[in-house]
Enzyme design. Structure first.
Site, short mmCIF file in Angstrom:
data_model
loop_
_atom_site.label_atom_id
_atom_site.label_comp_id
_atom_site.label_asym_id
_atom_site.label_seq_id
_atom_site.Cartn_x
_atom_site.Cartn_y
_atom_site.Cartn_z
N GLU A 196 -50.48 26.31 159.87
CA GLU A 196 -49.04 26.62 160.05
C GLU A 196 -48.25 26.23 158.80
O GLU A 196 -47.14 25.71 158.87
CB GLU A 196 -48.50 25.96 161.32
CG GLU A 196 -49.13 26.60 162.55
CD GLU A 196 -48.51 26.16 163.85
OE1 GLU A 196 -47.28 26.04 163.91
OE2 GLU A 196 -49.27 25.98 164.82
N GLY A 197 -48.85 26.49 157.66
CA GLY A 197 -48.23 26.18 156.37
C GLY A 197 -48.75 24.85 155.84
O GLY A 197 -48.61 23.83 156.50
#
Lengths: 385, 261
Positions: free
Chosen positions: A364-365
């Protein structure tokens, strides 16, 4: 520290803690060792109503928010950061529907997810498009009342096990990021299959596989928002979901801290418990301070998000995720150190926490992408003055 | 169909202190829980309700704080709780308790199955369940390990025996006591917890259940506790000391001396 939880939130914490201790703790090593998806635990979890905590009551959930999801994920992750991920990743796959779905789409998909019987997954990453989401190659071509999907997504959490997938695909490659769209794809749709199951360093009971679309035909009603809004859907989804990753990281760190303190009081060397040595005390003190700081930042972020989900929460969500995941990595490395040889052995749950913690700095990044988001927001805020 | 579960609140630990003056257990400062065997009774009732529809009423006789046990049962899927509480019930033995619970059930009226845990973890008598059935003049089957089938008017159950199990068809209404093999109790649900916090627990006194004063509490209890005591602690035995080799040699010669080897 007292975070002034409401009566209902205290119940959530109590129930999640009970579930983690009674239903997850006895089986966590087994699922990690076998790299098996924990369906037996998830079926039990469904009976607690906790799976739908963040979904509105009108769609079968408990009508609470991201904050409440976070405290549940935190409690579960104190015991196991891998089994708790099936809930957090389902939330990630559900947010596009929750935030951008029509009433019909919500009615069709949310009740099953809220009941805990169906899982969801989110597909954006591709072999050549990770941090650079603009390089997505999966395509969606409109044909009459349908879209035809072609391409491959990789490293998708819950893949193969989830029933509902929200997927980013290009409806117009010439427009770059503005040509991306988000679709709902159901498991079992012809032309939609799953690739090999990845073998991972940590979160080994979680399923990570490819999504393969080969002339996969879905009805046009499965488009979320409008054509070209795919990246906005993804960004807003991450604003909502990154606190969940922070909660997972926080739980892993807090669980490591609890066990490290406990161990230091029992382990006797040189005639006294090692908790009596300042060298150990200072490690524990730093761990506790950083865990509490991560919690304070996350709780403030999640509460702010719930107050106005339509506002831009990118910077605070990125900060909470960045900080909690860095704390999780550092805390688990130090917790293994406090336990020494026992910490390193797979017979004890500490090395598993260290393996599980690493992913929170990546998915998620990555931590680097979070810093980009924070810096970008800072500069934008300054330019507006 | 309608189910009634009888539960008891017991101390959370088996390490309870005794008040030597009154011959009773010291309850102050000891955390109370639902009798562990009763959790299986609650779970089975809720599962049967999920199969047949209807409702589950949970009852207990006890002091005012026994209300907490009823609320916990509600959080696990029971629909209604009744606390039967009165100073006149104090000192009840299993006979007086059976009578009191039977009177309570008479007042509730309609029911198909009464479910109890096989025994309580404090008294360990296993008498109250069957006693309630006798007082109500209905059939009972103790030590049930499985409900094979249930429909209006009848059910089929397995009774666990030392060397296998018996299968019974029993007409309803009936009472069963259950063993821990029957199910794996669920945790509370969040909706259940919220419901249990707000639920109104009915509180009935001896007068409410039209109890005969001679059959309840101490005066209704033929059992008299003469004395209550701990079994004598085991003595320490002989402790071998020294280097491991010497200890092993001493142990072997001791065992030879006692003709154990």
């Amino acid at each position: 520290m007292d975070y002034f939880l409401s009566e209902e939130q205290k119940m959530l914490v109590e129930l999640a803690k009970k579930f983690a201790h009674e239903k997850i703790k006895p089986v966590r090593e087994e699922f990690d060792e076998k790299e098996e998806f924990p369906w037996s635990v998830i079926e039990e979890f469904a009976k607690t109503d906790l799976a739908g905590v963040y979904i509105p009551a009108e769609y079968g959930g408990m009508g609470m928010g991201v904050f409440d999801l976070c405290v549940v994920v935190e409690e579960l992750s104190k015991i196991d950061g891998s089994i708790s991920l099936s809930l957090a990743a389902t939330a990630l796959g559900t947010f596009p529907i929750l935030l951008f779905g029509t009433d019909d789409q919500k009615k069709k998909y949310l009740p099953g997810i809220a009941s805990g019987k169906k899982l969801a997954a989110f597909g954006i990453t591709e072999p050549n498009a990770g941090s650079d989401a603009g390089a997505i190659q999966t395509s969606a071509k409109k044909e009459g009342d349908s879209y035809i999907l072609n391409g491959t997504k990789c490293f998708i959490t819950n893949a193969g096990e989830a029933e509902v997938y929200t997927v980013i695909a290009m409806t117009d490659k010439t427009k770059g990021p503005r040509g991306a769209s988000c679709f709902i794809v159901e498991k079992g749709t012809p032309g939609f299959t799953f690739g090999k199951k990845e073998k991972k360093m940590g979160i080994r009971s979680s399923s990570t596989r490819e999504l393969i679309f080969n002339n996969c035909k879905i009805p046009k009603e499965n488009l979320l928002a409008k054509e070209g809004m795919g990246f906005i859907v993804a960004m807003k989804t991450f604003d909502a979901s990154r606190p969940g990753v922070a909660a997972q990281a926080l739980g892993i760190a807090a669980g490591a801290l609890d066990d490290a303190v406990d161990y230091s009081r029992k382990r006797v060397q040189f005639g006294q418990p090692i908790s009596g040595f300042q060298a150990i005390q200072h490690i524990l003190a730093d761990m506790a301070t950083e865990v509490e700081a991560a919690r304070a930042l996350l709780y403030a972020t999640a509460r702010q998000y719930d107050k106005d989900p339509s506002a831009r929460n990118t910077k605070s969500s990125a900060m909470a995720k960045l900080y909690a995941s860095e704390v999780a990595m550092k805390t688990t490395v130090n917790a293994v150190q406090v336990l020494g040889g026992y910490g390193y052995m797979r017979e004890y749950p500490m090395e598993k926490r260290m393996r599980d913690a690493k992913i929170t700095q990546i998915y998620e990044g990555t931590s680097q992408i979070q810093r980009n988001e924070i810096a970008f927001a800072l500069i934008k805020e300054s330019a507006r003055k | 169909m309608n189910f009634i579960v009888c539960i008891k609140q017991v101390p959370a630990t088996t390490d309870v202190k005794i008040d030597s003056n009154t011959n009773t257990l010291k309850r102050e400062g000891v955390e109370s829980i639902i009798n562990p065997f009763d959790e299986y009774a609650i779970e089975e009732a809720v599962r049967l309700k999920e199969r047949t529809g209807g409702k589950v009423t949970v009852i207990t006789m006890g002091p005012p704080q026994a209300e907490n046990a009823l609320r916990e049962a509600l959080s696990r899927g029971c629909d209604e709780g009744i606390l039967v509480s009165d100073r006149a019930f104090a000192g009840a033995d299993t006979l007086a308790t059976s009578y009191t619970l039977a009177q309570t059930i008479r007042k509730i009226g309609e029911f198909d199955v009464i479910i109890c845990g096989k025994q309580a973890s404090d008294g360990d008598t296993a008498q109250v369940g069957p006693g309630v059935a006798e007082k109500l003049n209905i059939p009972h089957i103790a030590y049930v390990g499985k409900v094979e089938d249930i429909k209006p008017g009848t059910m089929k159950v397995q009774r666990m025996m030392e060397d296998g199990h018996d299968i019974f068809d029993v007409s309803l209404p009936a009472l069963i006591t259950v063993v821990k093999e029957i199910n794996n109790p669920r945790l509370p649900s969040l909706k259940g917890m919220i419901f249990s916090k707000k639920a109104v627990i009915k509180k009935w006194t001896a007068a409410d259940i039209s109890a005969d004063a001679d059959k309840i509490g101490l005066s209704g209890s033929p059992t008299q506790v003469m004395k209550i005591f701990y079994p004598p602690a085991r003595q320490g035995g002989e402790k071998l000391t020294g280097e491991p080799q010497d200890q092993a040699a001493a142990l072997v010669s001791k065992m030879k001396e006692l003709k154990l080897i």
